[in-house]
Design a protein around this motif. Structure first.
Motif, PDB file in Angstrom:
ATOM      1  N   VAL A  48      11.747  -0.033  -0.906  1.00 20.45           N
ATOM      2  CA  VAL A  48      11.252  -0.836  -0.005  1.00 20.45           C
ATOM      3  C   VAL A  48      10.582  -0.143   1.226  1.00 20.45           C
ATOM      4  CG1 VAL A  48      11.296  -2.707   1.668  1.00 20.45           C
ATOM      5  CG2 VAL A  48      12.442  -2.954  -0.791  1.00 20.45           C
ATOM      6  N   GLU A  49      11.258   0.965   1.846  1.00 20.80           N
ATOM      7  CA  GLU A  49      10.599   1.763   2.854  1.00 20.80           C
ATOM      8  C   GLU A  49       9.913   2.664   2.612  1.00 20.80           C
ATOM      9  OE1 GLU A  49      10.082   3.304   6.716  1.00 20.80           O
ATOM     10  OE2 GLU A  49      10.603   1.309   5.809  1.00 20.80           O
ATOM     11  N   THR A  50       9.964   3.202   1.284  1.00 19.82           N
ATOM     12  CA  THR A  50       9.170   4.247   0.707  1.00 19.82           C
ATOM     13  C   THR A  50       7.813   3.351   0.345  1.00 19.82           C
ATOM     14  OG1 THR A  50      10.783   5.428  -0.238  1.00 19.82           O
ATOM     15  CG2 THR A  50       8.700   5.687  -1.144  1.00 19.82           C
TER      16      THR A  50
ATOM     17  N   ILE B 154       7.686  14.741  -6.035  1.00 20.05           N
ATOM     18  CA  ILE B 154       7.525  13.854  -5.119  1.00 20.05           C
ATOM     19  C   ILE B 154       6.027  14.002  -4.525  1.00 20.05           C
ATOM     20  CG2 ILE B 154       8.422  12.600  -3.132  1.00 20.05           C
ATOM     21  CD1 ILE B 154      10.815  13.740  -3.612  1.00 20.05           C
ATOM     22  N   PRO B 155       4.995  13.890  -5.245  1.00 22.87           N
ATOM     23  CA  PRO B 155       3.554  13.871  -4.767  1.00 22.87           C
ATOM     24  C   PRO B 155       3.349  12.806  -3.709  1.00 22.87           C
ATOM     25  CG  PRO B 155       3.424  12.751  -7.007  1.00 22.87           C
ATOM     26  CD  PRO B 155       5.171  13.281  -6.845  1.00 22.87           C
ATOM     27  N   ILE B 156       2.347  13.186  -2.917  1.00 26.90           N
ATOM     28  CA  ILE B 156       1.948  12.292  -1.915  1.00 26.90           C
ATOM     29  C   ILE B 156       2.903  12.602  -0.647  1.00 26.90           C
ATOM     30  CG2 ILE B 156       1.281  10.166  -0.692  1.00 26.90           C
ATOM     31  CD1 ILE B 156       0.725   9.044  -3.739  1.00 26.90           C
ATOM     32  N   VAL B 157       3.905  12.310  -0.763  1.00 24.89           N
ATOM     33  CA  VAL B 157       4.986  12.318   0.373  1.00 24.89           C
ATOM     34  C   VAL B 157       5.256  13.873   0.514  1.00 24.89           C
ATOM     35  CG1 VAL B 157       7.485  12.108   1.059  1.00 24.89           C
ATOM     36  CG2 VAL B 157       6.222  10.209   0.027  1.00 24.89           C
ATOM     37  N   VAL B 158       5.183  14.630  -0.606  1.00 22.58           N
ATOM     38  CA  VAL B 158       5.353  16.065  -0.423  1.00 22.58           C
ATOM     39  C   VAL B 158       4.047  16.569  -0.984  1.00 22.58           C
ATOM     40  CG1 VAL B 158       6.344  18.341  -1.538  1.00 22.58           C
ATOM     41  CG2 VAL B 158       7.912  16.293  -0.902  1.00 22.58           C
ATOM     42  N   PRO B 159       2.832  16.881   0.069  1.00 22.20           N
ATOM     43  CA  PRO B 159       1.538  16.930  -0.143  1.00 22.20           C
ATOM     44  C   PRO B 159       0.790  17.959  -0.980  1.00 22.20           C
ATOM     45  CG  PRO B 159       1.968  17.270   2.097  1.00 22.20           C
ATOM     46  CD  PRO B 159       3.137  17.126   1.612  1.00 22.20           C
ATOM     47  N   CYS B 160       1.153  17.961  -2.408  1.00 18.32           N
ATOM     48  CA  CYS B 160       0.774  19.040  -2.946  1.00 18.32           C
ATOM     49  C   CYS B 160      -0.778  18.798  -3.384  1.00 18.32           C
ATOM     50  CB  CYS B 160       1.679  18.988  -4.647  1.00 18.32           C
ATOM     51  SG  CYS B 160       1.651  17.452  -5.327  1.00 18.32           S
ATOM     52  N   HIS B 161      -1.151  17.455  -3.218  1.00 15.55           N
ATOM     53  CA  HIS B 161      -2.816  17.501  -3.082  1.00 15.55           C
ATOM     54  C   HIS B 161      -3.513  18.307  -2.128  1.00 15.55           C
ATOM     55  CE1 HIS B 161      -1.382  14.307  -0.344  1.00 15.55           C
ATOM     56  NE2 HIS B 161      -2.773  14.525   0.244  1.00 15.55           N
TER      57      HIS B 161
ATOM     58  N   ASP C 215      21.355   8.323  -4.959  1.00 16.37           N
ATOM     59  CA  ASP C 215      22.140   8.534  -3.897  1.00 16.37           C
ATOM     60  C   ASP C 215      21.616   8.438  -2.554  1.00 16.37           C
ATOM     61  OD1 ASP C 215      24.471   8.939  -5.596  1.00 16.37           O
ATOM     62  OD2 ASP C 215      24.111  11.107  -5.829  1.00 16.37           O
ATOM     63  N   GLY C 216      20.623   7.437  -2.355  1.00 18.69           N
ATOM     64  CA  GLY C 216      19.918   7.196  -1.002  1.00 18.69           C
ATOM     65  C   GLY C 216      18.804   8.215  -0.650  1.00 18.69           C
ATOM     66  N   ALA C 217      18.342   8.997  -1.804  1.00 15.78           N
ATOM     67  CA  ALA C 217      17.429   9.932  -1.163  1.00 15.78           C
ATOM     68  C   ALA C 217      16.168   9.468  -2.418  1.00 15.78           C
ATOM     69  CB  ALA C 217      17.719  11.235  -1.372  1.00 15.78           C
ATOM     70  N   LEU C 218      14.925   9.728  -1.970  1.00 10.78           N
ATOM     71  CA  LEU C 218      13.831   9.656  -2.951  1.00 10.78           C
ATOM     72  C   LEU C 218      13.914  10.930  -3.760  1.00 10.78           C
ATOM     73  CD1 LEU C 218      11.509   7.929  -3.290  1.00 10.78           C
ATOM     74  CD2 LEU C 218      10.177   9.244  -1.860  1.00 10.78           C
ATOM     75  N   THR C 219      13.736  10.546  -4.928  1.00  4.48           N
ATOM     76  CA  THR C 219      13.875  11.739  -5.952  1.00  4.48           C
ATOM     77  C   THR C 219      12.439  12.130  -6.693  1.00  4.48           C
ATOM     78  OG1 THR C 219      14.603  10.702  -7.722  1.00  4.48           O
ATOM     79  CG2 THR C 219      16.479  11.824  -6.187  1.00  4.48           C
ATOM     80  N   ALA C 220      11.742  10.830  -6.902  1.00  2.00           N
ATOM     81  CA  ALA C 220      10.197  10.944  -7.665  1.00  2.00           C
ATOM     82  C   ALA C 220       9.510  10.165  -7.070  1.00  2.00           C
ATOM     83  CB  ALA C 220      10.662  11.005  -9.041  1.00  2.00           C
ATOM     84  N   ILE C 221       8.328  10.298  -7.183  1.00  3.68           N
ATOM     85  CA  ILE C 221       7.215   9.422  -7.188  1.00  3.68           C
ATOM     86  C   ILE C 221       6.311   9.715  -8.553  1.00  3.68           C
ATOM     87  CG2 ILE C 221       5.153   8.524  -6.005  1.00  3.68           C
ATOM     88  CD1 ILE C 221       6.201   9.196  -3.436  1.00  3.68           C
TER      89      ILE C 221
ATOM     90  N   GLN D 295       0.520   9.339   8.978  1.00  3.25           N
ATOM     91  CA  GLN D 295       0.193  10.451   8.547  1.00  3.25           C
ATOM     92  C   GLN D 295       1.433  11.535   8.060  1.00  3.25           C
ATOM     93  OE1 GLN D 295      -2.241  12.412  11.535  1.00  3.25           O
ATOM     94  NE2 GLN D 295      -3.895  10.953  11.574  1.00  3.25           N
ATOM     95  N   ASP D 296       2.557  11.033   8.925  1.00  5.45           N
ATOM     96  CA  ASP D 296       3.693  11.809   8.270  1.00  5.45           C
ATOM     97  C   ASP D 296       4.843  10.836   7.831  1.00  5.45           C
ATOM     98  OD1 ASP D 296       2.819  14.410   9.224  1.00  5.45           O
ATOM     99  OD2 ASP D 296       3.077  13.584  11.349  1.00  5.45           O
ATOM    100  N   PHE D 297       5.401  11.032   6.693  1.00  7.86           N
ATOM    101  CA  PHE D 297       6.410  10.267   5.950  1.00  7.86           C
ATOM    102  C   PHE D 297       7.689  10.813   6.763  1.00  7.86           C
ATOM    103  CE2 PHE D 297       3.171  10.598   2.950  1.00  7.86           C
ATOM    104  CZ  PHE D 297       2.886   9.156   2.658  1.00  7.86           C
ATOM    105  N   ASP D 298       8.678   9.734   6.836  1.00  2.11           N
ATOM    106  CA  ASP D 298      10.028   9.859   7.375  1.00  2.11           C
ATOM    107  C   ASP D 298      11.014   9.318   6.439  1.00  2.11           C
ATOM    108  OD1 ASP D 298      12.258  10.439   8.809  1.00  2.11           O
ATOM    109  OD2 ASP D 298      11.915   9.040  10.270  1.00  2.11           O
ATOM    110  N   LEU D 299      11.192   9.848   5.176  1.00  3.33           N
ATOM    111  CA  LEU D 299      12.156   9.452   4.217  1.00  3.33           C
ATOM    112  C   LEU D 299      13.108  10.456   3.801  1.00  3.33           C
ATOM    113  CD1 LEU D 299       9.153   8.200   2.092  1.00  3.33           C
ATOM    114  CD2 LEU D 299      10.730   6.581   3.283  1.00  3.33           C
ATOM    115  N   PRO D 300      14.268  10.266   3.177  1.00  2.00           N
ATOM    116  CA  PRO D 300      15.457  11.101   2.768  1.00  2.00           C
ATOM    117  C   PRO D 300      14.848  11.457   1.432  1.00  2.00           C
ATOM    118  CG  PRO D 300      16.218   8.930   2.796  1.00  2.00           C
ATOM    119  CD  PRO D 300      14.976   8.776   3.420  1.00  2.00           C
ATOM    120  N   LEU D 301      14.669  13.013   1.327  1.00  2.00           N
ATOM    121  CA  LEU D 301      14.022  13.386   0.153  1.00  2.00           C
ATOM    122  C   LEU D 301      15.194  14.348  -0.803  1.00  2.00           C
ATOM    123  CD1 LEU D 301      10.583  14.482   1.142  1.00  2.00           C
ATOM    124  CD2 LEU D 301      11.095  12.398   0.326  1.00  2.00           C
ATOM    125  N   ALA D 302      15.255  14.093  -2.182  1.00  2.00           N
ATOM    126  CA  ALA D 302      16.168  14.919  -2.910  1.00  2.00           C
ATOM    127  C   ALA D 302      15.401  15.356  -4.267  1.00  2.00           C
ATOM    128  CB  ALA D 302      17.450  14.251  -3.058  1.00  2.00           C
ATOM    129  N   PRO D 303      14.186  16.242  -3.871  1.00  2.00           N
ATOM    130  CA  PRO D 303      13.536  16.825  -5.372  1.00  2.00           C
ATOM    131  C   PRO D 303      14.529  17.656  -6.024  1.00  2.00           C
ATOM    132  CG  PRO D 303      12.740  17.693  -3.475  1.00  2.00           C
ATOM    133  CD  PRO D 303      13.667  16.666  -2.801  1.00  2.00           C
TER     134      PRO D 303
END
Length: 157
Positions: free
Chosen positions: A46-48, A119-126, A18-24, A61-69
């Protein structure tokens, strides 16, 4: 929809709904987050992929993506706190708990939520490390965690 890209930490599967990133997901892949067909031309995917490539090239350094974890309210609070840890910085589980207004006793709960970040990397749990500064568990494996932290700041490790 989903796609697979190559990266310095191995293949990554990017999943949107639905137009949002849900997982990496790191390879080897499981099908728990998979929805729909593969679509290598989907605009969000493609943008991700573009933003991830720029991140790995040290140009972003900062991601700008719609997220829906998908997760509980507590997990969402933890994941939001992770996004506040700056590029090249780290925080302990206890520090994340404190930022959420909790005591250090909540460190374990924070760690569990951190480990379930879809959503690792974008949500920086590392960027979350042990209280004594050591690298602790990472869903993608400690070598990937060390690579991501080293990418952000060679002075850390």
């Amino acid at each position: 929809m989903w796609t697979v890209i190559d990266s310095p930490v191995g293949e990554l599967r990017l999943v949107e709904h639905d137009g949002a990133l849900t997982a990496i997901e790191f390879a080897p892949f499981e099908d728990k987050h998979l929805r729909g067909e593969r679509d290598d031309a989907h605009p969000l995917l493609v943008e991700t992929a573009r933003q991830l490539a720029a991140y790995f090239a040290r140009e972003l350094q900062d991601f700008d993506l719609p997220l829906a974890p998908v997760g509980s309210d507590f997990q969402h609070r933890v994941w939001a706190a992770l996004r506040e840890i700056g590029y090249g910085e780290t925080a302990s589980y206890g520090q994340v708990a404190a930022r959420l207004g909790m005591t250090a006793a909540a460190s374990r709960a924070v760690g569990l939520a951190n480990g379930r970040n879809p959503i690792p990397i974008v949500v920086p749990c590392h960027r979350v490390i042990g209280a004594n500064g050591t690298l602790t568990g990472y869903a993608g494996g400690l070598p990937r965690k060390q690579l991501l932290l080293g990418l952000e700041s060679a002075a850390l490790f």
